[in-house]
Write an enzyme that holds these catalytic residues in place. Sequence first.
Site: not given
Lengths: 204, 382
Positions: B157, B322, B355
């Site tokens: 991320s 995601d 995610h």
Amino acid sequence: MNPLRRELEIVADWIEPGSRVLDLGCGDGTLLHYLVERKGVTAYGLEIDPRKVTRCMDRGVNVVRADLDEGLDDFHRDSFDHVIMSQTIQAVRYPDKLLEDMLRVGRHGIVTFPNIGYWRLRLQLLLKGRMPRSPALPNAWYNSPNIHLCTVRDFERLCATMGVQIRERRLLDRAHRSTPFINLAPNLLGEVAIYRFVRGSETL
Amino acid sequence: MVRSPPTDSVGLVTQHKATFEEPLPLVCGRELPRYELVYETYGELNREGTNAILVCHALSGNHHAAGYHSEHDRKPGWWETCIGPGKPLDTNRFFVVCSNNLGGCHGSTGPASINPETGKPYGDQFPIVTVRDWGRSQARLADELGIRQWAAVAGGSLGGMQAMQWAIDYPERLRHAIVIAAAPRLSAQNIGFNEVARQAIMSDPEFHGGRYYDYGVSPRRGLAVARMLGHITYLSDDAMRAKFGRDLRGDMSFDFEQVDFEVESYLRYQGQRFVQDFDANPYLLMTKALDYFDPAADHEDDFSAALAHIQCSTLLLSFSSDWRFAPARSREILRALLENNKPVSYMEIEATQGHDAFLMPIQRYLEAFSAYMGNVAREVGA
């Protein structure tokens, strides 16, 4: 001799040191690893099976998990000197479109495939009346990944239709030898076909 | 309580603190006169100093990436799935470093730290830090630890974006960038979510323009709402459906205050738990750093040009479910690297967790990550 070995050597002979190579359906990265080691090429492989992708990563081969049926949109025109498709064309959904795409992103194409016109396979179909199987085609018809098998003559016809110019052809028998004898009747005697080709407009 | 940590854990760990007295110039034009970074390390640095890996944390993460601080800890560090003996970031081979980003609230200099100019907490006076500033602050930490070149800089991320920024800003100082569930920059939708989160915090009456430390209060309700929103975006639709569906806690209450649905209960719990361990001003800063991250901006919006001078190899990983940083965003990074003829490998991994998958023990993910890092280890003699 490792059955893949001879095929690798022939393909490797066609590739200049330091060139840029894309391998479509690169499997566990054997060919690319070989080319990187022997020829110092810059290489990328595309592969759909995550286990094989992982094997490539373990070997340090650049690999992208990709579905060839979705085309080669990640790559620009003329990105590569050679685009290789080893024992893969018979398993893709649009072999003709992929051939076209190969010659868009690369200057030279190299394709190898199991020749379904090989005499032993013809004989199986003729005598047994069943879908042929061989060491190169081990699966049954219903679980085979090979959905677009072709003969030497089929492939050459497609190239002619598409204006693809074949530069070189090598055929291997079951012992993975390439003897002059095979060329007497390539479509009958060759079990594995290996081609090098360029765009039709390309001059010698 | 963890009487004895699992054998594939780094076990009990302690945090360290590095102090930098030299002012740190920031992208925003201001500077920090001095700063501190808290960090943890796992494994041993080899004699040649070639086996070090920098782990960058995500939005709400911190330097505690693996192991336990005490035997009373109920949970290990945030990337326990990937850091430890025999894991992808194998601490038997690598020396793993993770620091808390500047502007955070877990020990590195941040909005709650004392501003040397005023003797009071920075509060709203803390400068807006960017991903590039974090890299610069960490480069000094690398100097202090005697690490000239990282074997890899890794993160998921926001942490993955930080790894990319490292590759851009310090091309000679890393051999590999491990960029997981990231994007070349945020989309309008991503920025939109961050803005709603910030508005939730700033409209809390306890926010006091960011100077709430002076009042001895904290905008907890706003921060909890921000986290609830964020949490939804980290999960997939399928994952939420599978986990909660429309299950009710009891009978419908016909009341707004009561919790009717399980998913409400879960989100409220996540929000409440989050505010015990996180502060509002750092949340504002972290979301802003994410919004501002855009290497292409310095290159006339050409992301490929931004990557032209990197020297490392890159591993890109994404997860099918995601939608915060979807696989298509990783493919943008892939394409830019291919355009530059940079060594890169990419794998999209099937995962239902959204995610958050980058934190989860997903077999295909760990196998691919391990395979790649095994090759890195051989390359650096680790």
